[in-house]
Design a protein around this motif. Structure first.
Motif, PDB file in Angstrom:
ATOM      1  N   VAL A   1     -15.677  19.394  -4.203  1.00  0.00           N
ATOM      2  CA  VAL A   1     -14.652  19.542  -5.239  1.00  0.00           C
ATOM      3  C   VAL A   1     -15.254  19.314  -6.628  1.00  0.00           C
ATOM      4  N   HIS A   2     -16.281  18.463  -6.703  1.00  0.00           N
ATOM      5  CA  HIS A   2     -16.954  18.260  -7.994  1.00  0.00           C
ATOM      6  C   HIS A   2     -17.646  19.541  -8.447  1.00  0.00           C
ATOM      7  N   GLU A   3     -18.269  20.260  -7.513  1.00  0.00           N
ATOM      8  CA  GLU A   3     -18.915  21.535  -7.840  1.00  0.00           C
ATOM      9  C   GLU A   3     -17.915  22.561  -8.345  1.00  0.00           C
ATOM     10  N   HIS A   4     -16.639  22.372  -7.999  1.00  0.00           N
ATOM     11  CA  HIS A   4     -15.594  23.303  -8.434  1.00  0.00           C
ATOM     12  C   HIS A   4     -14.776  22.728  -9.595  1.00  0.00           C
ATOM     13  N   GLY A   5     -15.376  21.808 -10.332  1.00  0.00           N
ATOM     14  CA  GLY A   5     -14.769  21.398 -11.586  1.00  0.00           C
ATOM     15  C   GLY A   5     -13.990  20.106 -11.594  1.00  0.00           C
ATOM     16  N   VAL A   6     -13.918  19.396 -10.474  1.00  0.00           N
ATOM     17  CA  VAL A   6     -13.199  18.125 -10.440  1.00  0.00           C
ATOM     18  C   VAL A   6     -14.163  16.990 -10.754  1.00  0.00           C
ATOM     19  N   ARG A   7     -13.775  16.100 -11.621  1.00  0.00           N
ATOM     20  CA  ARG A   7     -14.604  14.960 -11.993  1.00  0.00           C
ATOM     21  C   ARG A   7     -14.849  14.047 -10.792  1.00  0.00           C
ATOM     22  N   ARG A   8     -16.098  13.637 -10.596  1.00  0.00           N
ATOM     23  CA  ARG A   8     -16.372  12.642  -9.565  1.00  0.00           C
ATOM     24  C   ARG A   8     -15.652  11.350  -9.929  1.00  0.00           C
ATOM     25  N   PRO A   9     -14.972  10.722  -8.965  1.00  0.00           N
ATOM     26  CA  PRO A   9     -14.255   9.486  -9.300  1.00  0.00           C
ATOM     27  C   PRO A   9     -15.191   8.335  -9.639  1.00  0.00           C
ATOM     28  N   VAL A  10     -16.352   8.273  -8.970  1.00  0.00           N
ATOM     29  CA  VAL A  10     -17.364   7.254  -9.272  1.00  0.00           C
ATOM     30  C   VAL A  10     -18.726   7.934  -9.328  1.00  0.00           C
ATOM     31  N   ALA A  11     -19.636   7.351 -10.065  1.00  0.00           N
ATOM     32  CA  ALA A  11     -20.957   7.963 -10.229  1.00  0.00           C
ATOM     33  C   ALA A  11     -21.813   7.804  -8.981  1.00  0.00           C
ATOM     34  N   ALA A  12     -21.675   6.659  -8.310  1.00  0.00           N
ATOM     35  CA  ALA A  12     -22.517   6.374  -7.149  1.00  0.00           C
ATOM     36  C   ALA A  12     -22.122   7.243  -5.956  1.00  0.00           C
ATOM     37  N   HIS A  13     -23.115   7.561  -5.129  1.00  0.00           N
ATOM     38  CA  HIS A  13     -22.861   8.299  -3.900  1.00  0.00           C
ATOM     39  C   HIS A  13     -22.788   7.322  -2.729  1.00  0.00           C
ATOM     40  N   ALA A  14     -21.956   7.650  -1.765  1.00  0.00           N
ATOM     41  CA  ALA A  14     -21.829   6.842  -0.551  1.00  0.00           C
ATOM     42  C   ALA A  14     -21.307   7.753   0.548  1.00  0.00           C
ATOM     43  N   PRO A  15     -21.463   7.351   1.810  1.00  0.00           N
ATOM     44  CA  PRO A  15     -20.979   8.204   2.900  1.00  0.00           C
ATOM     45  C   PRO A  15     -19.478   8.460   2.838  1.00  0.00           C
ATOM     46  N   PHE A  16     -18.698   7.456   2.388  1.00  0.00           N
ATOM     47  CA  PHE A  16     -17.245   7.581   2.375  1.00  0.00           C
ATOM     48  C   PHE A  16     -16.669   7.078   1.055  1.00  0.00           C
ATOM     49  N   TYR A  17     -15.482   7.593   0.749  1.00  0.00           N
ATOM     50  CA  TYR A  17     -14.732   7.145  -0.414  1.00  0.00           C
ATOM     51  C   TYR A  17     -13.294   6.918   0.049  1.00  0.00           C
ATOM     52  N   THR A  18     -12.735   5.808  -0.355  1.00  0.00           N
ATOM     53  CA  THR A  18     -11.333   5.561  -0.024  1.00  0.00           C
ATOM     54  C   THR A  18     -10.517   5.486  -1.306  1.00  0.00           C
TER      55      THR A  18
ATOM     56  N   VAL B   1       0.850  -1.185   0.000  1.00  0.00           N
ATOM     57  CA  VAL B   1       0.000   0.000   0.000  1.00  0.00           C
ATOM     58  C   VAL B   1       0.889   1.239   0.000  1.00  0.00           C
ATOM     59  N   GLU B   2       0.851   1.999  -1.084  1.00  0.00           N
ATOM     60  CA  GLU B   2       1.663   3.208  -1.222  1.00  0.00           C
ATOM     61  C   GLU B   2       0.971   4.414  -0.586  1.00  0.00           C
ATOM     62  N   ALA B   3      -0.354   4.441  -0.610  1.00  0.00           N
ATOM     63  CA  ALA B   3      -1.127   5.540  -0.026  1.00  0.00           C
ATOM     64  C   ALA B   3      -2.533   5.035   0.230  1.00  0.00           C
ATOM     65  N   ALA B   4      -3.173   5.587   1.273  1.00  0.00           N
ATOM     66  CA  ALA B   4      -4.546   5.209   1.597  1.00  0.00           C
ATOM     67  C   ALA B   4      -5.242   6.426   2.189  1.00  0.00           C
ATOM     68  N   GLU B   5      -6.241   6.954   1.486  1.00  0.00           N
ATOM     69  CA  GLU B   5      -6.896   8.193   1.862  1.00  0.00           C
ATOM     70  C   GLU B   5      -8.394   7.960   2.068  1.00  0.00           C
ATOM     71  N   ILE B   6      -9.006   8.843   2.838  1.00  0.00           N
ATOM     72  CA  ILE B   6     -10.445   8.779   3.036  1.00  0.00           C
ATOM     73  C   ILE B   6     -11.065  10.144   2.773  1.00  0.00           C
ATOM     74  N   MET B   7     -12.240  10.139   2.137  1.00  0.00           N
ATOM     75  CA  MET B   7     -13.002  11.360   1.859  1.00  0.00           C
ATOM     76  C   MET B   7     -14.457  11.086   2.195  1.00  0.00           C
ATOM     77  N   THR B   8     -15.215  12.134   2.405  1.00  0.00           N
ATOM     78  CA  THR B   8     -16.643  12.005   2.638  1.00  0.00           C
ATOM     79  C   THR B   8     -17.406  12.472   1.401  1.00  0.00           C
ATOM     80  N   ASP B   9     -18.698  12.132   1.367  1.00  0.00           N
ATOM     81  CA  ASP B   9     -19.508  12.551   0.225  1.00  0.00           C
ATOM     82  C   ASP B   9     -19.589  14.073   0.129  1.00  0.00           C
ATOM     83  N   ALA B  10     -19.646  14.742   1.302  1.00  0.00           N
ATOM     84  CA  ALA B  10     -19.705  16.209   1.293  1.00  0.00           C
ATOM     85  C   ALA B  10     -18.461  16.803   0.645  1.00  0.00           C
ATOM     86  N   GLY B  11     -17.296  16.229   0.929  1.00  0.00           N
ATOM     87  CA  GLY B  11     -16.057  16.740   0.353  1.00  0.00           C
ATOM     88  C   GLY B  11     -15.952  16.465  -1.128  1.00  0.00           C
TER      89      GLY B  11
END
Length: 461
Positions: A270-287, A256-266
């Motif tokens: 960033v998507h609202e500011h022009g960053v592509r959503r990594p996945v289409a589905a919504h969930a409480p957390f993204y790793t 494991v070189e890196a392991a990060e966590i994000m929330t749906d709110a975050g």
């Protein structure tokens, strides 16, 4: 700035670094007096920009002779006010900012010893680029890599996104050159893997936030990068699902070189500011997990994802900058989105306590009667949470900070994971250090800087 003997301190330092590198004009100094967050602004009599260790030593000696305090500043990307002077020093001794902005030299890479010497003002990106020319990598990586400096990451013992693989900055420091408060140059510089003579001075200065000496050069360890990596972002329902994904990859022989966590709110922000959503589905957390290994790494990752409890997932060969953008654009997007300076708190909890701590921190807005939008993200592999509270009225920021630290302490965590104590967290150091511990640190400070000249107000108040 004239002392009781009538000699001019500014004349002395101009003779050392040159007129153009002693800034006294308010407009010219402004950028050095406010930190990146905009929450911390200070005052100084001058900004001095030396170019070499000898110049730093001469400037510090002049400061000692004229009883001038020093605020040490690198890239000024810290979040706790440690890189800017205090707001008031009227009635106290004069104070200057010593900036390492001109100290950017990088030595030739020692490919056999896998190390490189750099000046304190060299940025993380510059160091890593020099290492890459020789097929190597600088193990410390931060989203602020273009502006964060060698001296700054050593002073704060920064961790960053590669800590899970390589450890924090202290582990990368083989040698150090620093100027003591009396102007003497301390040099502990060796690439020896084993050198066990006396105290670990480089290790002591790492994390000291410029309060013990001014780091001017660092001998950094370099590592061989993986031949290839796979980056995956998985949408999950629970923090424990992130842990399970990391464990499964490790059990299948992947590093494991890196392991990060994000929330749906975050991610939404960033998507609202022009960053592509990594996945289409919504969930409480993204790793986000980046892995390396031998053989068909992509096939192994696909197998792990097929067997894991994930809502949705995507993977790309590294560096997968679009996937990483969802994580790395958090900081700048948050800063642009808040109506007030963001309350940014870099904390850590034991990994076992991370699920509960994230829930409690996300619910903090429900405990107050004023605007507050929590955005949480961080390094899931080491329990580091970046707490960002947006729209908080400035008069309520300290109270809210106390609430966050209370949650962190109750979960057995630390009020400072990566950015140090600075000026922002001095009032809460008792939450993580006993009186004996704090007294020991003060004794070290008094021994190395008896006049309290270096970074006054940082760490100890």
């Amino acid at each position: 700035m004239t002392d009781t003997r009538g000699t001019s301190f500014l004349s002395d330092v101009v003779a050392i670094v040159g007129r153009s590198h002693v800034l006294t004009d308010p407009d010219a100094m402004a950028g050095h007096l406010t930190d990146w967050t905009g929450r911390w602004t200070g005052a100084a009599d001058a900004v001095i920009r030396p170019c070499t260790t000898d110049e730093v030593a001469a400037v510090v000696a002049a400061c000692a002779a004229h009883d001038v305090a020093i605020c040490v500043q690198g890239g000024n990307t810290g979040l706790v006010g440690g890189s800017v002077p205090p707001i008031e020093h009227a009635g106290r001794r004069p104070l200057v900012v010593l900036s390492t902005v001109r100290m950017t030299d990088i030595d030739e890479v020692d490919t056999r010893g896998r190390c490189v010497g750099v000046q304190a003002g060299a940025t993380i990106e510059q160091i890593d680029s020099r290492a890459a020319e020789h097929g190597l990598r600088f193990p410390v990586d931060l989203a602020s890599r273009d502006s964060a400096t060698a001296g700054g990451v050593v002073a704060t013992n920064a961790g960053g996104v590669r800590m899970i693989r390589h450890g924090n900055t202290r582990r990368q420091v083989l040698g150090i050159e620093a100027v003591r408060a009396d102007g003497q140059v301390l040099r502990r510089w060796t690439s020896l893997v084993k050198d066990n003579v006396g105290y670990d001075i480089p290790g002591l200065l790492a994390g000291s936030e410029g309060t013990l000496a001014i780091v001017t050069r660092v001998l950094f360890r370099l590592v061989a990068p993986p031949v290839s990596t796979i980056v995956t972002v998985a949408a999950v329902r629970h923090v424990e699902d992130c842990f399970a994904l990391i464990d499964a990859m490790t059990e299948r022989g992947l590093a494991v070189e890196a392991a990060e966590i994000m929330t749906d709110a975050g991610v939404e922000l960033v998507h609202e500011h022009g960053v592509r959503r990594p996945v289409a589905a919504h969930a409480p957390f993204y790793t986000l997990v980046e892995v390396s290994g031998t053989g068909d790494v992509e096939a192994v990752v696909i197998d792990v994802l097929d067997e894991a409890d994930v809502v949705d997932a995507v993977l790309e060969p590294g560096p997968a900058r679009d996937l990483w953008a969802a994580r790395e654009r958090h900081t700048e997007t948050i800063a642009r989105s808040s109506t007030t300076p963001v309350v940014k708190l870099d904390v850590s909890v034991p990994i076992r306590a991370l699920p509960e701590a994230l829930v409690e921190l996300a619910a903090i807005a429900d405990l107050v009667d004023h605007p507050c939008r929590p955005i949480l993200f961080g390094h899931v592999g080491d329990g580091n949470i970046h707490v960002n509270l947006l729209d908080v009225p400035e008069p309520r920021a300290e109270e809210l900070t106390g609430r966050v630290f209370g949650i962190v302490a109750a979960n057995g965590g630390s009020i400072s994971a990566e950015h140090g104590i600075g000026r922002a967290k001095v009032a809460w150091t008792h939450l993580g250090r006993s009186e004996v511990d704090l007294a020991t640190m003060r004794a070290i400070k008094a021994a190395l800087d008896p006049a309290g000249r270096l970074n006054p107000g940082v760490l100890f108040g």
